[in-house]
Design a protein around this motif. Structure first.
Motif, short mmCIF file in Angstrom:
data_model
loop_
_atom_site.label_atom_id
_atom_site.label_comp_id
_atom_site.label_asym_id
_atom_site.label_seq_id
_atom_site.Cartn_x
_atom_site.Cartn_y
_atom_site.Cartn_z
N ILE A 169 43.24 21.46 92.33
CA ILE A 169 41.98 21.52 93.08
C ILE A 169 41.89 20.33 94.03
O ILE A 169 41.53 20.47 95.21
CB ILE A 169 40.75 21.57 92.13
N ALA A 170 42.27 19.16 93.52
CA ALA A 170 42.22 17.95 94.37
C ALA A 170 43.11 18.15 95.60
O ALA A 170 42.71 17.82 96.73
CB ALA A 170 42.67 16.74 93.57
N ASP A 171 44.30 18.72 95.40
CA ASP A 171 45.23 18.93 96.52
C ASP A 171 44.65 19.91 97.53
O ASP A 171 44.77 19.71 98.75
CB ASP A 171 46.58 19.47 96.00
N ALA A 172 44.03 20.98 97.02
CA ALA A 172 43.47 21.99 97.93
C ALA A 172 42.35 21.38 98.78
O ALA A 172 42.25 21.63 99.98
CB ALA A 172 42.95 23.19 97.12
N VAL A 173 41.53 20.56 98.14
CA VAL A 173 40.42 19.90 98.87
C VAL A 173 40.99 18.94 99.92
O VAL A 173 40.57 18.95 101.08
CB VAL A 173 39.49 19.16 97.88
N HIS A 174 41.99 18.17 99.48
CA HIS A 174 42.62 17.19 100.38
C HIS A 174 43.15 17.88 101.64
O HIS A 174 42.87 17.48 102.77
CB HIS A 174 43.75 16.49 99.61
#
Ligand code: PLP
Length: 465
Positions: free
Chosen positions: A80-85
């Motif tokens: 999720i963090a990667d997708a947001v980034h």
């Protein structure tokens, strides 16, 4: 000299300095400042993974209520963090007044796909209270445009919580919010007594009660004059009322009553949505389709602030034709690209890892284990559905007398629960257990063991055993 931890190094401040700054400048919610000033009044959390979180002193705890009934996929999801980034690097914002983004469209379509029936038009915002405000305004404007301009009242339930904004608080029936401080409240709100079999407001027993608690809605609609009632707004399972699970007849009967009087049914699934109760949405347990559903919390598992009101097509269709028909409501952050990609990825994880199914299975196991705690003199009732469970605490099992504030049961229990490894506080009347949906049997055994041991210790301390 005491060596600084990596967190202190990173913050450029010692734990004491951070605590002092927090006490001076940070307004934590609801509790009196002096409570936070106590030695363990609040924790500074620094890391989290799965169902566990770590505080700045290095202690780890089980997150027994998933943050605030929302970290459904568990902590530390890099995906999720990667997708947001990645989304932030492409485009982080477009105003929903005029434009939109790809994740916003995809999330709206996904919500239309996974919610029951013809719920299919999605109005985004950032938090649960905002979603509730929107739902009530959508209902109001719908009736105006559907030829019933005098329908403005909304009927909620005592004991329920729908948020802290003025309108959401007005329809909530929660004494914890001390609504009298903010009177006059928004004048459209009416309230009926809650479902609460353990303490039935009419002293009746199921099933001979014939579900009096739902009949109260009909009585109230009739009393208020159906031509003035816009909507009924309730949580499928009332968390703040004490984790009250309705009897099976409740929701189908409520749907029927609303249909009979042309009143919209708004289901507030802010807590119950996204697998928490062992179905994607709690309404599915009773096979009913609300006219509007409000969602937040588990929509993104808290990785980004995002919420929505999801509306039936037949209702949304009344908001088109001319500029005057358009919904007179909008918010700056609604449909935020990074929030929507977080929610989409969160739902993808839930589907890929069968977390709704796990919540159903682990929920049954958790409730079964909690049932064994009825042996404790202070455990009056055990309630739950899926991974939304609670114990009700009583001073006297026979009379069901509650502890008084002088007894300080919440503080005593919280101290023990924390010492034994659970993060979240006991309430004066309840201990809530709602771990992330990734929880295993082993985790549940550990949690229930902590609760058992902590209750036992407090009973001993209070001379109850
Ligand atoms: N509705 C329900 C059922 C809730 O439990 C809550 C918050 O706990 C809200 C609405 C309000 O959500 P928020 O705090 O995001 O405004």
């Amino acid at each position: 000299m005491v060596e600084k931890s990596v967190y202190e190094e990173k913050a450029g401040m010692s734990i004491k300095e951070l605590r002092d700054k927090a006490l001076e400048h940070l307004w934590l919610y609801v509790h009196d400042y002096s409570e936070f000033a106590e030695e363990d009044g609040f924790k500074i959390l620094v890391e989290a993974d799965g169902i566990r979180v770590k505080d700045i002193t290095g202690r780890t705890y089980i997150d027994n209520i998933s943050g605030l009934w929302l970290v459904n996929v568990g902590h530390g999801r890099k995906e999720i963090a990667d997708a947001v980034h990645e989304q932030l690097l492409h485009i982080h914002y477009a105003s929903s007044y005029d434009h939109t983004t790809i994740p916003t469209i995809k999330l709206a379509a996904k919500l239309a796909e996974i919610t029951p029936g013809s719920l299919s038009k999605v109005f985004f915002c950032s938090g649960g209270a905002e979603a509730v405000e929107m739902a009530m305004k959508i209902a109001r404007q719908y009736h105006i445009q559907n030829g019933s301009p005098h329908r403005f009242k909304v009927i909620g339930r005592k004991g329920s919580y729908h948020g802290a904004t003025w309108g959401a608080q007005s329809i909530s029936g929660s004494a914890i919010q001390r609504p009298w401080l903010f009177e006059p409240l928004v004048p459209m709100a009416r309230h009926v007594d809650p479902i609460y079999c353990y303490r039935c407001p009419w002293d009746l027993e199921y099933p001979s009660c014939k579900i009096q608690c739902v009949k109260e809605f009909e009585k109230t609609i009739q009393f208020e004059n159906p031509d003035t009632v816009s909507a009924v707004l309730t949580e499928p399972v009332s968390l703040s009322g004490g984790n009250i699970v309705p009897v099976d007849e409740y929701w189908p009967m409520l749907r029927e009553i609303c249909d009979k009087y042309g009143v919209l049914l708004i289901a507030d699934e802010v807590i119950t949505g996204f697998g928490r109760t062992g179905k994607m949405f709690a309404c599915e347990h009773w096979g009913i389709e609300p006219d509007i559903m409000t969602v937040a919390k588990g929509l993104s598992s808290g990785y980004q602030p995002v919420a929505a009101a999801i509306v039936k097509k037949e209702i949304a269709d009344k908001f088109t034709g001319s500029a005057r028909d358009a919904l007179a409501h909008g918010v700056t952050f609604g449909g935020h690209a990074a929030a929507c990609i977080a929610a989409l990825t969160n739902i993808e994880i839930m589907e890929r890892e069968n977390l709704v199914e796990n919540a159903a299975q682990m929920g049954k196991y958790l409730l079964g284990q909690l049932e064994t705690l009825r042996e404790h003199p202070i455990v009056g009732d055990v309630r739950g559905i899926g991974l939304l469970c609670a114990l009700e605490l009583v001073k006297d099992k026979k009379t069901k007398e509650l502890f008084s504030s002088e007894d300080g049961i919440d503080k005593k229990l919280t101290k023990k629960l924390n010492e034994n490894g659970l993060l979240y506080k006991a309430w004066p009347q309840n201990i809530f257990l709602a771990p992330p949906l990734i929880v295993t049997k082993g985790d549940i055994d550990e949690m229930v063991g902590v609760v058992d041991k902590s209750i036992g210790a407090v009973e001993k301390e209070m001379g109850i055993l």
